[in-house]
Motif scaffolding. Structure first.
Motif, mmCIF file in Angstrom:
data_model
loop_
_atom_site.group_PDB
_atom_site.id
_atom_site.type_symbol
_atom_site.label_atom_id
_atom_site.label_comp_id
_atom_site.label_asym_id
_atom_site.label_seq_id
_atom_site.Cartn_x
_atom_site.Cartn_y
_atom_site.Cartn_z
ATOM 1 N N ASN A 145 35.564 19.464 39.872
ATOM 2 C CA ASN A 145 35.255 18.281 40.676
ATOM 3 C C ASN A 145 34.917 18.659 42.110
ATOM 4 O OD1 ASN A 145 35.348 15.993 38.998
ATOM 5 N ND2 ASN A 145 37.564 16.042 38.935
ATOM 6 N N LEU B 252 31.439 20.010 42.303
ATOM 7 C CA LEU B 252 30.450 18.938 42.285
ATOM 8 C C LEU B 252 30.335 18.294 43.667
ATOM 9 C CD1 LEU B 252 31.367 17.387 38.833
ATOM 10 C CD2 LEU B 252 29.137 18.316 39.433
ATOM 11 N N LYS C 243 28.513 20.856 46.004
ATOM 12 C CA LYS C 243 27.077 20.923 45.719
ATOM 13 C C LYS C 243 26.377 19.624 46.108
ATOM 14 C CE LYS C 243 24.496 23.206 43.780
ATOM 15 N NZ LYS C 243 23.341 23.917 44.369
ATOM 16 N N ALA C 244 27.087 18.498 46.006
ATOM 17 C CA ALA C 244 26.503 17.225 46.426
ATOM 18 C C ALA C 244 26.183 17.264 47.912
ATOM 19 C CB ALA C 244 27.467 16.079 46.114
ATOM 20 N N VAL D 62 31.104 12.480 42.474
ATOM 21 C CA VAL D 62 31.214 13.341 41.287
ATOM 22 C C VAL D 62 30.426 12.731 40.125
ATOM 23 C CG1 VAL D 62 32.819 14.123 39.494
ATOM 24 C CG2 VAL D 62 33.398 14.439 41.906
ATOM 25 N N MET E 15 26.701 13.109 40.712
ATOM 26 C CA MET E 15 26.262 14.491 40.473
ATOM 27 C C MET E 15 26.132 14.762 38.978
ATOM 28 S SD MET E 15 25.359 16.441 42.932
ATOM 29 C CE MET E 15 25.481 18.035 42.120
ATOM 30 N N GLN E 16 27.088 14.268 38.197
ATOM 31 C CA GLN E 16 27.007 14.458 36.748
ATOM 32 C C GLN E 16 25.731 13.813 36.199
ATOM 33 O OE1 GLN E 16 30.598 13.603 34.432
ATOM 34 N NE2 GLN E 16 31.790 13.781 36.305
ATOM 35 N N ILE F 102 22.702 15.867 37.105
ATOM 36 C CA ILE F 102 22.585 17.106 36.326
ATOM 37 C C ILE F 102 22.135 16.832 34.896
ATOM 38 C CG2 ILE F 102 23.872 19.071 35.383
ATOM 39 C CD1 ILE F 102 25.771 18.687 37.873
ATOM 40 N N LEU G 97 25.404 20.794 31.612
ATOM 41 C CA LEU G 97 26.423 20.966 32.650
ATOM 42 C C LEU G 97 26.894 22.418 32.718
ATOM 43 C CD1 LEU G 97 28.479 17.708 32.048
ATOM 44 C CD2 LEU G 97 27.281 18.300 34.155
ATOM 45 N N TRP H 267 24.377 24.410 34.469
ATOM 46 C CA TRP H 267 24.416 24.102 35.910
ATOM 47 C C TRP H 267 25.563 24.839 36.588
ATOM 48 C CZ3 TRP H 267 27.939 21.967 39.268
ATOM 49 C CH2 TRP H 267 27.442 21.575 40.508
ATOM 50 N N PHE H 268 26.725 24.858 35.948
ATOM 51 C CA PHE H 268 27.876 25.513 36.554
ATOM 52 C C PHE H 268 27.676 27.019 36.687
ATOM 53 C CE2 PHE H 268 30.277 21.622 35.602
ATOM 54 C CZ PHE H 268 30.927 21.474 36.822
#
Length: 457
Positions: free
Chosen positions: A77, A80, A83-84, A142, A145-146, A149, A423, A426-427
């Motif tokens: 979290n 996220l 990165k946001a 969060v 962002m999800q 992505i 996801l 992305w991570f």
């Protein structure tokens, strides 16, 4: 790294919002001296956060995941969030305020009054809202962002078919009996006595303001519009057509500095004070008092309305979905044709077992598929008294999963898997964009698939 499991755990952050507020309140034993156990860029994870997540599982009688897994979900979290910030992904204040108002409304309903909340948490309403607001804002970021992505991930019928065919025949899940249930809800009508009482309260507030008391302060104290009350009832500049007609008509009839008489709208009763006008825009404050649907509520009109709808539906003059869309006071289900959805899956098929809402379970127990119930009493989620008619649309028999009957469920699984893969990818890329530091006591945790080497990973 199993993103789907981690995000399920991550949702516990929402459930611990109220727990975290209360654990630090004066009425509770304080947490032992708090400390930072991990850092993601400028975001910190406290030991208390980890303990609260762990204890929340225990309090609900569920088996708690390992603390390493919980820590990983917290770090995800924070990644996220970090990165946001880097990618300038923001949420609007009005979106946060709307969520905050809903949560505060839930708390008031649960505790009975703001006074009871203050006593339970040992904090003022303003302090509680300030703490909760930051957590709500982070959770909204969060979620955004999800969606950023994985929101564009799509699936095809061929992918669903391939997934189903990949499951060994002896491993196909057994699907219990499921039902589809719709309802049309009508709130009780507020009695004339209660309306007169609200109007009189606003008249008295208007008189106090006319005698010199500050309108903004009165709004902060008395208004039940939690979003604007904190700003003294200030609604900001509104374009013509943005407000409900009753409100706008009364507001535009005022000169700057003038106050209206009490005005009724779908939201309750308003006392409006005009601040200024600017071209096609106007700037006003208000005090809102809402009717209490648990007191002085007349159900006769709701029953008559539902009886009329029921008769039209039964003779096929009116379709249930159309009747729900145009008439139901439950706006969430009205948009889906009145069908009640499973909160976990978002699907309209409900498992016919002990997990179902008991009121629904016992209601359809005496009904046949296709039948409509008589108007029955109903309590809405916010505690309001209402009536509803229930439609028993369909029922499936227990069966082994198959592509024809369970396509919707299978497609949800395929879509979830595909989003989780997006996801995970992305991570893998995002780990190099943020600084992650974990305290030595958690060095054995496999966080994001990597062991904590020293303090940093």
């Amino acid at each position: 790294m199993k993103i789907n499991k981690l995000f399920a755990v991550g949702l516990m952050m929402v459930l611990t919002l109220f727990v975290s507020l209360k654990s630090n309140g004066q009425g509770q034993q304080g947490v032992s001296l708090d400390k930072i156990i991990a850092r993601v860029d400028n975001h910190y994870i406290l030991n208390s956060e980890l303990e609260e997540m762990y204890n929340q599982y225990k309090a609900e009688g569920r088996t708690a995941p390992e603390k390493c897994q919980l820590l990983e979900s917290l770090i995800i979290n924070k990644m996220l969030l970090a990165k946001a910030e880097i990618d300038s992904v923001l949420v609007e204040d009005k979106e946060v305020d709307g969520e905050l108002d809903a949560k505060m409304g839930y708390m008031i309903q649960r505790f009975g009054s703001e006074k009871n909340i203050v006593e339970a948490y040992g904090k003022s309403i303003d302090n509680l809202k300030a703490e909760l607001r930051q957590q709500v804002k982070e959770q909204k970021v969060v979620e955004k962002m999800q969606r950023t992505i994985s929101g564009n991930v799509k699936i095809t019928p061929n992918e669903v078919r391939k997934f189903f065919n990949s499951i060994p025949k002896d491993s196909l899940p057994y699907i219990p009996s499921e039902v589809e249930i719709g309802h049309i809800v009508k709130l009780g009508t507020v009695t004339r006595e209660q309306k007169d009482k609200l109007r009189q309260q606003l008249v008295e507030l208007k008189q106090r303001a006319e005698k010199g008391e500050d309108f903004a302060t009165l709004s902060q104290i008395y208004s039940e519009d939690l979003g604007s009350a904190k700003n003294g009832g200030d609604l900001g500049f509104a374009k013509r057509g943005a407000m409900v007609p009753e409100f706008e008509g009364a507001a535009l009839a005022l000169k700057p500095g003038e106050m209206s008489d009490p005005i009724e709208s779908q939201y309750g009763f308003h006392l409006i004070k005009m601040i200024e006008t600017r071209g096609a825009e106007y700037h006003a404050r208000h005090i809102l008092l809402r009717p209490d649907y648990n007191k002085g509520t007349d159900m006769s009109q709701a029953v008559r309305s539902l009886d009329s709808l029921r008769k039209l539906i039964e003779i096929d003059t009116l379709k249930f979905a159309k009747a729900a869309l145009d008439n139901s006071d439950d706006k969430m289900t009205a948009e889906s044709g009145g069908l009640i959805q499973d909160r976990n899956t978002g699907l309209s098929k409900l498992t016919l077992d002990a997990s179902m809402d008991p009121a629904l379970y016992f209601a359809i127990d005496t009904m046949k598929v296709g039948e409509l119930s008589q108007p029955v009493s109903y309590r809405t989620e916010d505690g309001s008294s209402a009536m509803r008619i229930i439609w028993y649309k369909s029922k499936s028999e227990p069966h082994t999963a198959n592509l024809r009957d369970d396509y919707e469920k299978l497609s949800q699984i395929v879509l979830s898997n595909k989003r989780n893969n997006a996801l995970e990818e992305w991570f893998k890329k995002a780990q190099g964009d943020v600084f992650i530091s974990i305290e030595p006591e958690y060095k054995n945790c496999q966080v994001l698939g990597l062991a904590a080497a020293g303090n940093d990973i």
